[in-house]
Design a protein around this motif. Structure first.
Motif, PDB file in Angstrom:
ATOM      1  N   LYS A 141       0.498  -1.134  -0.062  1.00 43.04           N
ATOM      2  CA  LYS A 141      -0.179  -0.033   0.098  1.00 43.04           C
ATOM      3  C   LYS A 141       1.002   1.207  -0.016  1.00 43.04           C
ATOM      4  O   LYS A 141       0.546   2.099  -0.688  1.00 43.04           O
ATOM      5  CB  LYS A 141      -0.791  -0.203   1.198  1.00 43.04           C
ATOM      6  N   MET A 142       1.922   1.166   0.742  1.00 43.82           N
ATOM      7  CA  MET A 142       2.865   2.517   0.996  1.00 43.82           C
ATOM      8  C   MET A 142       3.464   2.659  -0.438  1.00 43.82           C
ATOM      9  O   MET A 142       3.757   3.842  -1.064  1.00 43.82           O
ATOM     10  CB  MET A 142       3.872   2.506   2.130  1.00 43.82           C
ATOM     11  N   ILE A 143       3.973   1.607  -1.098  1.00 37.75           N
ATOM     12  CA  ILE A 143       4.845   1.839  -2.331  1.00 37.75           C
ATOM     13  C   ILE A 143       3.832   2.387  -3.444  1.00 37.75           C
ATOM     14  O   ILE A 143       4.038   3.023  -4.144  1.00 37.75           O
ATOM     15  CB  ILE A 143       5.239   0.307  -2.727  1.00 37.75           C
ATOM     16  N   SER A 144       2.576   1.861  -3.484  1.00 38.09           N
ATOM     17  CA  SER A 144       1.567   2.187  -4.351  1.00 38.09           C
ATOM     18  C   SER A 144       1.156   3.700  -4.352  1.00 38.09           C
ATOM     19  O   SER A 144       1.102   4.337  -5.032  1.00 38.09           O
ATOM     20  CB  SER A 144       0.211   1.362  -4.306  1.00 38.09           C
ATOM     21  N   ILE A 145       1.205   4.149  -2.942  1.00 38.47           N
ATOM     22  CA  ILE A 145       0.930   5.648  -2.500  1.00 38.47           C
ATOM     23  C   ILE A 145       1.972   6.470  -3.129  1.00 38.47           C
ATOM     24  O   ILE A 145       1.895   7.475  -3.821  1.00 38.47           O
ATOM     25  CB  ILE A 145       0.654   5.792  -1.066  1.00 38.47           C
ATOM     26  N   TYR A 146       3.326   5.955  -2.999  1.00 33.59           N
ATOM     27  CA  TYR A 146       4.497   6.677  -3.395  1.00 33.59           C
ATOM     28  C   TYR A 146       4.558   6.696  -4.826  1.00 33.59           C
ATOM     29  O   TYR A 146       4.724   7.728  -5.659  1.00 33.59           O
ATOM     30  CB  TYR A 146       5.769   6.284  -2.570  1.00 33.59           C
ATOM     31  N   TYR A 147       4.303   5.546  -5.486  1.00 37.26           N
ATOM     32  CA  TYR A 147       4.226   5.392  -6.855  1.00 37.26           C
ATOM     33  C   TYR A 147       3.178   6.311  -7.707  1.00 37.26           C
ATOM     34  O   TYR A 147       3.714   6.766  -8.671  1.00 37.26           O
ATOM     35  CB  TYR A 147       4.010   3.780  -7.213  1.00 37.26           C
ATOM     36  N   ASN A 148       2.265   6.440  -7.074  1.00 38.14           N
ATOM     37  CA  ASN A 148       1.194   7.170  -7.678  1.00 38.14           C
ATOM     38  C   ASN A 148       1.566   8.696  -7.652  1.00 38.14           C
ATOM     39  O   ASN A 148       0.936   9.649  -8.531  1.00 38.14           O
ATOM     40  CB  ASN A 148      -0.072   6.960  -7.363  1.00 38.14           C
ATOM     41  N   ARG A 149       2.338   9.234  -6.707  1.00 40.67           N
ATOM     42  CA  ARG A 149       2.705  10.496  -6.624  1.00 40.67           C
ATOM     43  C   ARG A 149       3.876  10.701  -7.025  1.00 40.67           C
ATOM     44  O   ARG A 149       4.353  11.979  -6.931  1.00 40.67           O
ATOM     45  CB  ARG A 149       2.613  10.743  -5.100  1.00 40.67           C
ATOM     46  N   GLY A 150       4.655   9.708  -7.603  1.00 36.26           N
ATOM     47  CA  GLY A 150       5.969   9.908  -8.215  1.00 36.26           C
ATOM     48  C   GLY A 150       6.967  10.142  -7.206  1.00 36.26           C
ATOM     49  O   GLY A 150       8.284  10.650  -7.339  1.00 36.26           O
ATOM     50  N   MET A 151       6.946   9.775  -5.772  1.00 35.02           N
ATOM     51  CA  MET A 151       7.956   9.757  -4.800  1.00 35.02           C
ATOM     52  C   MET A 151       8.779   8.602  -4.862  1.00 35.02           C
ATOM     53  O   MET A 151       8.389   7.677  -4.109  1.00 35.02           O
ATOM     54  CB  MET A 151       7.258   9.969  -3.654  1.00 35.02           C
ATOM     55  N   TYR A 152       9.766   8.312  -5.742  1.00 35.33           N
ATOM     56  CA  TYR A 152      10.601   7.366  -5.918  1.00 35.33           C
ATOM     57  C   TYR A 152      11.361   7.025  -4.872  1.00 35.33           C
ATOM     58  O   TYR A 152      11.818   5.949  -4.589  1.00 35.33           O
ATOM     59  CB  TYR A 152      11.133   7.223  -7.305  1.00 35.33           C
ATOM     60  N   ASP A 153      12.116   8.124  -4.245  1.00 39.16           N
ATOM     61  CA  ASP A 153      12.968   7.843  -2.994  1.00 39.16           C
ATOM     62  C   ASP A 153      12.375   7.104  -1.904  1.00 39.16           C
ATOM     63  O   ASP A 153      13.052   6.425  -1.408  1.00 39.16           O
ATOM     64  CB  ASP A 153      13.684   9.217  -2.685  1.00 39.16           C
ATOM     65  N   GLN A 154      11.304   7.531  -1.575  1.00 41.61           N
ATOM     66  CA  GLN A 154      10.403   6.969  -0.423  1.00 41.61           C
ATOM     67  C   GLN A 154      10.096   5.363  -0.825  1.00 41.61           C
ATOM     68  O   GLN A 154      10.325   4.473  -0.115  1.00 41.61           O
ATOM     69  CB  GLN A 154       9.235   7.630  -0.159  1.00 41.61           C
ATOM     70  N   MET A 155       9.764   5.188  -2.080  1.00 38.76           N
ATOM     71  CA  MET A 155       9.701   3.727  -2.479  1.00 38.76           C
ATOM     72  C   MET A 155      11.107   2.910  -2.419  1.00 38.76           C
ATOM     73  O   MET A 155      10.691   1.857  -1.778  1.00 38.76           O
ATOM     74  CB  MET A 155       9.318   3.837  -4.028  1.00 38.76           C
ATOM     75  N   PHE A 156      11.922   3.485  -2.665  1.00 37.12           N
ATOM     76  CA  PHE A 156      13.194   2.684  -2.518  1.00 37.12           C
ATOM     77  C   PHE A 156      13.340   2.505  -0.973  1.00 37.12           C
ATOM     78  O   PHE A 156      14.100   1.195  -0.562  1.00 37.12           O
ATOM     79  CB  PHE A 156      14.422   3.451  -3.255  1.00 37.12           C
ATOM     80  N   GLU A 157      13.324   3.435  -0.011  1.00 36.71           N
ATOM     81  CA  GLU A 157      13.508   3.122   1.130  1.00 36.71           C
ATOM     82  C   GLU A 157      12.760   2.030   1.848  1.00 36.71           C
ATOM     83  O   GLU A 157      13.067   1.219   2.619  1.00 36.71           O
ATOM     84  CB  GLU A 157      13.055   4.383   1.948  1.00 36.71           C
ATOM     85  N   ILE A 158      11.250   1.927   1.449  1.00 38.52           N
ATOM     86  CA  ILE A 158      10.560   0.954   1.635  1.00 38.52           C
ATOM     87  C   ILE A 158      10.961  -0.388   1.299  1.00 38.52           C
ATOM     88  O   ILE A 158      10.830  -1.473   2.136  1.00 38.52           O
ATOM     89  CB  ILE A 158       8.806   1.203   1.692  1.00 38.52           C
ATOM     90  N   PHE A 159      11.269  -0.424  -0.039  1.00 39.38           N
ATOM     91  CA  PHE A 159      11.752  -1.829  -0.555  1.00 39.38           C
ATOM     92  C   PHE A 159      12.894  -2.125   0.281  1.00 39.38           C
ATOM     93  O   PHE A 159      13.073  -3.255   0.347  1.00 39.38           O
ATOM     94  CB  PHE A 159      11.819  -1.707  -2.080  1.00 39.38           C
ATOM     95  N   ALA A 160      13.912  -1.200   0.573  1.00 37.27           N
ATOM     96  CA  ALA A 160      15.098  -1.658   1.400  1.00 37.27           C
ATOM     97  C   ALA A 160      14.798  -2.259   2.482  1.00 37.27           C
ATOM     98  O   ALA A 160      15.258  -3.233   3.060  1.00 37.27           O
ATOM     99  CB  ALA A 160      15.910  -0.469   1.544  1.00 37.27           C
ATOM    100  N   ASP A 161      13.767  -1.750   3.443  1.00 43.49           N
ATOM    101  CA  ASP A 161      13.328  -2.039   4.503  1.00 43.49           C
ATOM    102  C   ASP A 161      12.698  -3.728   4.240  1.00 43.49           C
ATOM    103  O   ASP A 161      12.773  -4.558   5.261  1.00 43.49           O
ATOM    104  CB  ASP A 161      12.258  -1.370   5.297  1.00 43.49           C
ATOM    105  N   MET A 162      11.870  -3.753   3.108  1.00 44.70           N
ATOM    106  CA  MET A 162      11.398  -5.197   2.751  1.00 44.70           C
ATOM    107  C   MET A 162      12.420  -6.136   2.793  1.00 44.70           C
ATOM    108  O   MET A 162      12.496  -7.248   3.392  1.00 44.70           O
ATOM    109  CB  MET A 162      10.452  -5.286   1.683  1.00 44.70           C
ATOM    110  N   GLU A 163      13.579  -5.812   2.077  1.00 42.62           N
ATOM    111  CA  GLU A 163      14.788  -6.868   1.880  1.00 42.62           C
ATOM    112  C   GLU A 163      15.475  -6.997   3.162  1.00 42.62           C
ATOM    113  O   GLU A 163      15.944  -8.082   3.370  1.00 42.62           O
ATOM    114  CB  GLU A 163      15.606  -6.276   0.746  1.00 42.62           C
ATOM    115  N   GLU A 164      15.579  -5.876   4.001  1.00 46.46           N
ATOM    116  CA  GLU A 164      16.261  -6.344   5.273  1.00 46.46           C
ATOM    117  C   GLU A 164      15.452  -7.126   6.089  1.00 46.46           C
ATOM    118  O   GLU A 164      16.261  -8.064   6.755  1.00 46.46           O
ATOM    119  CB  GLU A 164      16.696  -4.983   5.869  1.00 46.46           C
TER     120      GLU A 164
END
Length: 327
Positions: free
Chosen positions: A173-196
């Motif tokens: 949900k958070m990645i989709s929220i940032y993706y729809n608003r073009g906030m790619y840096d926040q997307m990469f942070e959440i994806f890094a948390d997922m991998e960690e």
């Protein structure tokens, strides 16, 4: 002088007969109406309704509809909405959690996000409904209403409190929220948390991350992402109550690609049970048409059948010769 009044002794002209009383007396209760019952031995016994219970057996569906109706015409003032909700549940012994949940579902179907936020916060202020489903509905309503700061605060609070047990749908949900608003840096942070945290991303997360990398021109990272998380070939769906294995299809597939889909894929989607049988029979086999040649497989099967037939014939001849030689 004192007068003394005494009853005269009764005169019995007939002989006294003993009265037999049967011990097996059965008391039959006849029901007349809801409030009274009649017992064959003692007469009517009224049944009074309980004072602390309501007699009207109203269901949760109609209650939830009344709850939605009582807050529909109100303004967005917090005190007014909370007062109406408090007066609605004033005579309830327990908090009507099911009624409130159904009312939230009705408001979600109507896409009334402001009322969903108000009712959810009112319910949480009462200490009720503190579940992941409630938080997810609140997060969705905040994002749809354009209140991104509050959605981020809620996400940070949940993520810090439930670090290792945060469900994957919240990351999605958070990645989709940032993706729809073009906030790619926040997307990469959440994806890094997922991998960690070793949370495996689903197909939608991988597609959104891949599109973001392509938009930023990071093609080398896009290739690494697709190699690390390849799209699944099979997925499970429910068909007539059964769990069926069918060929996977991307959730974010464009509309133009549906027309270029092959007929075999359409047949497998229309008949998922047949594809399930194929997958169970050959789980490790790739289903590319270029790899398998039906003519070659048929020739191999025919050659194997001929070899088996020749071996069986030679064995039968040996058995006959031995039988003739033996005395």
């Amino acid at each position: 002088m004192l007068l003394c009044l005494r009853y005269s002794v009764p005169l019995f002209t007939k002989r006294l007969e003993p009265i037999k009383i049967s011990r097996s007396t059965s008391f039959v209760v006849y029901k007349i109406d809801k409030d009274s019952q009649v017992c064959a031995a003692r007469g009517p016994r009224p049944r009074y309704p309980r004072v602390w219970k309501s007699r009207s057996k109203i269901g949760t569906v109609s209650k939830s509809a009344k709850m939605v109706a009582c807050i529909k015409g109100l303004s967005n003032v917090k005190e007014e909405v909370y007062g109406a909700l408090d007066s609605f549940i004033a005579w309830e012994l327990e908090f009507p959690l099911i009624t409130v949940k159904k009312a939230l579902k009705t408001l979600e179907h109507e896409k009334d996000w402001k009322r969903i936020i108000q009712v959810t916060k009112w319910m949480l202020s009462k200490g009720q409904g503190k579940t992941m489903g409630t938080y997810y509905a609140l997060l969705t309503a905040l994002a749809e209403d354009g209140r991104l700061e509050e959605a981020e605060e809620l996400w940070k609070t949940l993520f810090s409190q439930y670090l290792e047990s945060t469900p994957r749908i919240f990351f999605d949900k958070m990645i989709s929220i940032y993706y729809n608003r073009g906030m790619y840096d926040q997307m990469f942070e959440i994806f890094a948390d997922m991998e960690e945290l070793e949370v495996g991303p689903n197909v939608s997360i991988v597609n959104m991350m891949g599109n973001a990398l392509k938009n930023l021109g990071m093609l080398d990272k896009y290739e690494k992402l697709t190699k690390k998380y390849p799209p699944p070939r099979w997925e499970y769906r429910y068909y007539k109550g059964k769990r069926v294995k069918v060929r996977a299809r991307s959730k974010h597939e464009p509309d133009g690609s549906r027309g270029s889909r092959s007929k075999d894929e359409e047949e497998t989607n229309q008949n998922p049970i047949e594809s399930f049988d194929e997958a169970e029979a050959n789980p490790n086999e790739s289903f590319d048409e270029t790899e398998a040649d039906p003519n070659e497989s048929f020739d191999e099967a025919e050659a194997n059948a001929k070899e088996l037939f020749d071996e069986a014939e030679t064995n039968s001849n040996k058995v006959q010769i031995e039988a003739n030689i033996s005395p």
